[in-house]
Design a protein around this motif. Structure first.
Motif, PDB file in Angstrom:
ATOM      1  N   UNK A   1       0.777  -1.237   0.000  1.00 53.37           N
ATOM      2  CA  UNK A   1       0.000   0.000   0.000  1.00 53.37           C
ATOM      3  C   UNK A   1       0.814   1.297   0.000  1.00 53.37           C
ATOM      4  N   UNK A   2       2.143   1.213  -0.038  1.00 54.42           N
ATOM      5  CA  UNK A   2       2.933   2.432  -0.133  1.00 54.42           C
ATOM      6  C   UNK A   2       2.946   2.881  -1.587  1.00 54.42           C
ATOM      7  N   UNK A   3       2.707   4.160  -1.832  1.00 55.17           N
ATOM      8  CA  UNK A   3       2.731   4.654  -3.198  1.00 55.17           C
ATOM      9  C   UNK A   3       4.171   4.695  -3.714  1.00 55.17           C
ATOM     10  N   UNK A   4       4.350   4.621  -5.027  1.00 57.02           N
ATOM     11  CA  UNK A   4       5.714   4.618  -5.570  1.00 57.02           C
ATOM     12  C   UNK A   4       6.526   5.837  -5.139  1.00 57.02           C
ATOM     13  N   UNK A   5       5.843   6.950  -4.952  1.00 58.43           N
ATOM     14  CA  UNK A   5       6.577   8.148  -4.536  1.00 58.43           C
ATOM     15  C   UNK A   5       6.957   8.095  -3.076  1.00 58.43           C
ATOM     16  N   UNK A   6       6.395   7.137  -2.354  1.00 59.77           N
ATOM     17  CA  UNK A   6       6.642   6.953  -0.919  1.00 59.77           C
ATOM     18  C   UNK A   6       6.199   8.142  -0.081  1.00 59.77           C
ATOM     19  N   UNK A   7       5.382   9.010  -0.676  1.00 61.06           N
ATOM     20  CA  UNK A   7       4.929  10.158   0.108  1.00 61.06           C
ATOM     21  C   UNK A   7       3.552   9.933   0.708  1.00 61.06           C
ATOM     22  N   UNK A   8       2.919   8.818   0.341  1.00 64.76           N
ATOM     23  CA  UNK A   8       1.580   8.544   0.853  1.00 64.76           C
ATOM     24  C   UNK A   8       1.324   7.045   0.753  1.00 64.76           C
TER      25      UNK A   8
ATOM     26  N   UNK B   1     -11.802   5.047   4.042  1.00 64.51           N
ATOM     27  CA  UNK B   1     -11.542   6.453   3.724  1.00 64.51           C
ATOM     28  C   UNK B   1     -10.886   7.152   4.905  1.00 64.51           C
ATOM     29  N   UNK B   2     -10.010   8.102   4.722  1.00 67.42           N
ATOM     30  CA  UNK B   2      -9.524   8.555   3.411  1.00 67.42           C
ATOM     31  C   UNK B   2      -8.609   7.510   2.772  1.00 67.42           C
ATOM     32  N   UNK B   3      -8.844   7.259   1.501  1.00 70.56           N
ATOM     33  CA  UNK B   3      -8.157   6.153   0.845  1.00 70.56           C
ATOM     34  C   UNK B   3      -6.686   6.420   0.598  1.00 70.56           C
ATOM     35  N   UNK B   4      -6.368   7.694   0.454  1.00 63.55           N
ATOM     36  CA  UNK B   4      -4.976   8.028   0.178  1.00 63.55           C
ATOM     37  C   UNK B   4      -4.493   8.896   1.330  1.00 63.55           C
ATOM     38  N   UNK B   5      -3.525   8.405   2.059  1.00 67.03           N
ATOM     39  CA  UNK B   5      -3.103   9.111   3.271  1.00 67.03           C
ATOM     40  C   UNK B   5      -1.657   9.551   3.137  1.00 67.03           C
ATOM     41  N   UNK B   6      -1.423  10.830   3.315  1.00 66.88           N
ATOM     42  CA  UNK B   6      -0.035  11.310   3.157  1.00 66.88           C
ATOM     43  C   UNK B   6       0.811  10.938   4.359  1.00 66.88           C
ATOM     44  N   UNK B   7       2.089  10.772   4.084  1.00 65.53           N
ATOM     45  CA  UNK B   7       3.052  10.622   5.164  1.00 65.53           C
ATOM     46  C   UNK B   7       3.730  11.961   5.375  1.00 65.53           C
TER      47      UNK B   7
ATOM     48  N   UNK C   1      -3.494  -1.322  12.758  1.00 64.10           N
ATOM     49  CA  UNK C   1      -2.253  -0.562  12.926  1.00 64.10           C
ATOM     50  C   UNK C   1      -1.466  -0.494  11.629  1.00 64.10           C
ATOM     51  N   UNK C   2      -0.453   0.361  11.626  1.00 59.71           N
ATOM     52  CA  UNK C   2       0.390   0.556  10.456  1.00 59.71           C
ATOM     53  C   UNK C   2       1.850   0.428  10.873  1.00 59.71           C
ATOM     54  N   UNK C   3       2.628  -0.251  10.035  1.00 57.93           N
ATOM     55  CA  UNK C   3       4.073  -0.339  10.261  1.00 57.93           C
ATOM     56  C   UNK C   3       4.794   0.316   9.101  1.00 57.93           C
ATOM     57  N   UNK C   4       5.841   1.051   9.394  1.00 60.27           N
ATOM     58  CA  UNK C   4       6.598   1.693   8.334  1.00 60.27           C
ATOM     59  C   UNK C   4       8.089   1.456   8.541  1.00 60.27           C
ATOM     60  N   UNK C   5       8.773   1.137   7.459  1.00 54.81           N
ATOM     61  CA  UNK C   5      10.215   0.952   7.484  1.00 54.81           C
ATOM     62  C   UNK C   5      10.825   2.054   6.638  1.00 54.81           C
ATOM     63  N   UNK C   6      11.771   2.775   7.199  1.00 55.76           N
ATOM     64  CA  UNK C   6      12.347   3.856   6.410  1.00 55.76           C
ATOM     65  C   UNK C   6      13.700   3.460   5.821  1.00 55.76           C
ATOM     66  N   UNK C   7      14.261   4.365   5.031  1.00 53.56           N
ATOM     67  CA  UNK C   7      15.485   4.049   4.299  1.00 53.56           C
ATOM     68  C   UNK C   7      16.640   3.751   5.234  1.00 53.56           C
TER      69      UNK C   7
ATOM     70  N   UNK D   1      10.198   6.615   3.289  1.00 51.75           N
ATOM     71  CA  UNK D   1       9.607   5.308   3.538  1.00 51.75           C
ATOM     72  C   UNK D   1      10.053   4.304   2.499  1.00 51.75           C
ATOM     73  N   UNK D   2      10.394   3.135   2.993  1.00 55.53           N
ATOM     74  CA  UNK D   2      10.828   2.069   2.103  1.00 55.53           C
ATOM     75  C   UNK D   2       9.731   1.027   1.957  1.00 55.53           C
ATOM     76  N   UNK D   3       9.015   0.781   3.063  1.00 61.24           N
ATOM     77  CA  UNK D   3       8.014  -0.283   3.059  1.00 61.24           C
ATOM     78  C   UNK D   3       6.958   0.068   4.079  1.00 61.24           C
ATOM     79  N   UNK D   4       5.712  -0.215   3.754  1.00 61.88           N
ATOM     80  CA  UNK D   4       4.625   0.089   4.678  1.00 61.88           C
ATOM     81  C   UNK D   4       3.647  -1.071   4.668  1.00 61.88           C
TER      82      UNK D   4
END
Lengths: 368, 466
Positions: free
Chosen positions: A138-145, A151-157, A172-178, A163-166
């Motif tokens: 579910x991470x967008x290619x731009x990694x910004x959302x 809803x909201x279906x698209x959530x900004x970070x 809950x949500x897990x996020x792995x950064x660079x 972000x590398x992986x979400x």
């Protein structure tokens, strides 16, 4: 990637809606079965499984759905399946890509529920089955959302996250950064956030317990979380009610059901709980919720390469021989190798879990 | 058919009749089983429900049973997602639907007592966690099953049926009692989850509480000695009028013990261990294990009433077990006929249906740590005595409530063994205390802090109203 070797996907677990597990409409598949592909030789590079249907994406960009939703469509770069929403990333003429949200039942007939143009990732990053981590939905290619099934279906970070992986759990949500840091937010009642409490977090919060340990992968289950460090260590936290953390759980021990050793990889009557105490018979504490990350030792000291979580189960690929350490939802609270792959000498390269099933990507061992 | 002791394996008397009796409770056609569900329930689940109903009316019991397990497992996950109060009611109805089909399918063919008990446990799960469907059909199904289980059985026996226990485990972080926490499934994937809504999780509006002890005491309406001591007993009244109670206790938010109200409640004469075992023995209820819910070792589990009595009341219990804060009277309507709702509840704003009635049944020594609830409370004592201490909401600061959201309505102080170095202000906080005996009702005003310890085997009934 140096060389693309052809691989095969297998699946096992729940297929009550006839989703792709090889054996058609059944209830469960206990032993891994190869995924059936409509066209022979087609290489599936990503599998995203929801509870009642599975989406398979081929290298050629073709998306196949099976189960309660069916159909096929081309021009897809990525897909993410959930009960409420199927999210597709599709190629478009011109720059960027098209992000579409479809109701699973009406996929590919009519119009998506919503769609928007998004920035595309840099060329050449299209992942193979083994590299499923790279900026996947579910991470967008731009990694910004990221996309959410609600809803909201698209959530900004927040800007500043690289972000590398979400991954999304049930709440809950897990996020792995660079840099290999892990963040978590959302509901925390089952300890799935890993901050040592049962409180919810509204904003992403760094997992301090893992600071200084760069992580390579994260995976979110229904109410539990798993991450794999760059050095192959496995950390687990969250709910352990079915043993999904590979920690002793009271429900299994007191069932009175005998548990076998490592030999059985799968849910079998007649498997014994080993967990009920050490050699001296001292009672082992049962763990229902693990609110801090715990380091998990895999059998034979294996190192972990990849991990994926279902609703209440966990699957891990180890490095050395590519075996799968796998816990079943009904009977295992210690890691148990799925012998099928070992028997057939199939090194496992990737794993992805649906809520109630597991898909595994194997590669032919190169003959030396 | 043979009379006398039953053991698993013996077909039940009239077991074919059981299947018929159950089917008679259900709609005649599959259309009657259709539930109206909102869009939160996913299409795939709706399909599954329809399929299960078709299988049932098509006589395909095994397949229907398998589908109902899937329905139960999936809806159980929904029941465990997010806070209990946010769980969409339709998911609970789906869960109940699964319980209904499973219970009836289990008993379609003549089965032994173990199977019927298992079906009854399934019904109890649906009653505990689900939401009413088809006119609360599970109550009727449970009643039929219970009757079949009990027919031929000698009354007032201890637990005779061996079943694997569904387990629920606490978090070990002293989870708030009223928020049920994780459940373990047992094999066969029948699982259950979060139970009753948290009383204290709902938000209070403002402080509410009106004038307090000291101001009231300054007036000379009542004969109560002006008081400089910290401990005083709760005043007692015999059947005050509604207006008197309202003016002198409800409005000023003062605790009081009401005597004579329960004199004609059947429970005062009827209730005993034997009677409870007879009426409710085979029913599954939630039990708290551990000295108090603020302890690390505290947990929650489910068991039958017979098992609870045997393990935690009669046979030299190793642990403290408490059947606490459970809406037993919704689960077993027959018991509800033994109690009445105190007339004074009509002084509140809410409807009678909104009054929450809880059972509190346990051995000597159960403890409820000092805490407050967001509603008015009438605590009726039926069996045994309880030592109760009450602190005004005005004293909250001296009671050091926990910081965490889950436990913010609970004091950190162990009332009968306070750590005064850690909690110095507690020593100076004034309080009321009493020993509540059978036949008495204690009025605990909203948000009034209370601590309760059972001095004997005890059964209390609480009425939460607004």
């Amino acid at each position: 990637m140096a060389e693309e070797r052809p691989g095969t996907w297998y699946g096992f677990g729940f297929c009550g809606f006839g989703q792709a597990l090889g054996s058609g409409r059944g209830r469960q598949v206990h032993s891994p079965e190869p995924l059936w592909t409509p066209v022979a030789g087609v290489d599936i590079c990503r599998v995203s499984a929801s509870w009642s249907y599975t989406a398979c994406l081929t290298r050629g960009g073709r998306l196949e759905l099976s189960g309660s939703a069916s159909g096929a469509v081309g021009g897809c770069r990525d897909a993410w399946a959930s009960e409420a929403l199927l999210v597709l990333l599709r190629s478009r003429p011109g720059p960027g890509a098209e992000l579409q949200g479809w109701a699973p039942g009406s996929v590919l007939r009519g119009e998506p529920l919503w769609s928007q143009t998004v920035e595309s990732e840099a060329a050449g990053e299209h992942g193979s089955g083994g590299e499923a981590g790279a900026r996947a939905l579910p991470l967008l290619p731009s990694a910004s959302a990221y996309v959410s099934p609600r809803p909201p279906f698209c959530r900004p970070l927040a800007p500043g996250f690289r972000a590398r992986r979400l991954e999304l759990g049930a709440e809950h949500v897990l996020l792995l950064d660079a840099a290999g840091q892990v963040f978590s937010w959302g509901g925390g009642r089952h300890g799935q956030l890993g901050h040592g409490t049962l409180e919810a977090e509204l904003e992403p919060r760094l997992l301090e317990a893992l600071q200084g340990l760069p992580m390579a992968e994260v995976a979110a289950g229904g109410w539990h979380s798993v991450c794999v460090s760059e050095t192959g260590d496995l950390y687990v936290w969250g709910w352990n009610e079915s043993g999904q953390l590979a920690l002793p759980t009271r429900g299994l021990a007191e069932d009175g059901k005998p548990v076998g050793g490592e030999a059985t990889g799968l849910p079998e009557e007649g498997s014994e709980v080993r967990a009920a105490g050490g050699e001296d018979g001292a009672p082992t504490p049962f763990i229902a919720v693990q609110p801090f990350p715990a380091l998990l030792d895999l059998p034979q000291g294996s190192e972990a390469a990849h991990a994926s979580c279902g609703s209440r189960h966990t699957a891990v690929v180890t490095r050395k021989y590519g075996q799968l350490g796998h816990k079943d939802t009904t009977s295992l609270d210690h890691p148990c190798r799925v012998e099928f792959f070992r028997d057939k000498q199939l090194p496992v390269e990737a794993v992805t879990c649906g809520p109630w099933n597991t898909y595994v990507y194997t590669v032919e061992r190169r003959k030396s | 058919m043979a009379e006398g002791t039953r053991c698993s394996g013996d077909p039940l008397v009239g077991a074919g009749a059981l299947g018929e009796a159950l089917r008679a409770l259900l709609p005649h056609t599959k259309e009657g089983l259709r539930l109206d569900l909102n869009e939160k329930v996913e299409r795939s689940v709706v399909m599954l429900l329809q399929e299960a109903a078709e299988l049932f009316y098509g006589g395909r019991r095994t397949e229907c049973l398998q589908r109902s397990e899937v329905i139960l497992d999936y809806s159980w996950e929904k029941l465990n997602t997010g806070a209990w109060r946010d769980v969409d009611k339709d998911w609970r109805r789906v869960y109940t639907f699964g319980c209904l089909l499973k219970a009836v399918c289990l008993c379609e063919a003549p089965g032994d007592a173990t199977t019927v008990a298992a079906a009854l446990r399934v019904c109890d799960m649906g009653l505990l966690m689900g939401a009413a469907i088809l006119g609360n059909i599970l109550i009727r199904v449970a009643a039929v099953l219970q009757m079949h289980l009990l027919s031929g059985k000698r009354p007032a026996q201890g637990p005779t049926l061996e079943q694997p226990n569904p387990k629920v485990s606490g978090t070990g972080l002293g989870s708030h009692r009223r928020e049920w926490t994780p459940a373990c499934g047992y094999p066969g994937s029948f699982t259950y989850a979060v139970l009753s809504p948290s009383c204290s999780a709902d938000e209070e509006a403002g402080s509410g509480a009106g004038s307090h002890l000291w101001r009231w005491k300054a007036r000379n309406d009542q004969v109560l000695a002006p008081d400089v001591e910290l401990e005083r007993t709760v005043p007692r009244l015999h059947c005050p009028s509604l207006e008197y109670f309202r003016k002198h206790f409800l409005v000023p938010q003062r605790p009081v013990i009401l005597e004579g109200i329960t004199d004609h409640w059947p429970c005062m004469k009827k209730w005993s261990l034997e009677y409870i075992q007879e009426i409710a023995g085979c029913r599954t209820v939630p039990v708290e294990i551990g000295s108090r819910y603020t302890d690390e070792e505290w947990s929650q589990t489910l068991m039958t009433v017979n098992e609870f009595i045997s393990k935690y009341i009669i046979n030299e219990p190793k642990d403290v077990g408490y059947l606490a804060q459970h809406q037993l009277f919704d689960q077993i309507p027959e018991l509800k006929q033994d109690i009445s709702i105190p007339d004074y509840c009509c002084l509140g704003n809410g409807e009678e249906e909104e009054i929450t009635i809880n059972a509190w049944f346990g051995p000597q020594g159960t403890v409820s740590p000092l805490h407050q609830d967001p509603q008015q409370n009438f605590l009726a004592q039926v069996i045994g005595r309880k030592y109760i201490r009450l602190y005004s909401p005005q004293e909250s600061e001296a009671l050091y409530p926990h910081d965490s959201h889950l436990l913010h309505n609970t004091s950190q102080v162990d009332v009968e063994n306070p750590n005064l170095e850690q909690f110095p202000k507690f020593a100076e906080a004034p309080f009321l205390s009493c020993i509540l005996s059978p036949g008495e009702i204690l009025f605990i005003p909203v948000k009034y802090w209370h601590y309760v310890r059972a001095l004997d085997l005890s059964f209390s009934v609480s009425f939460w109203w607004s």
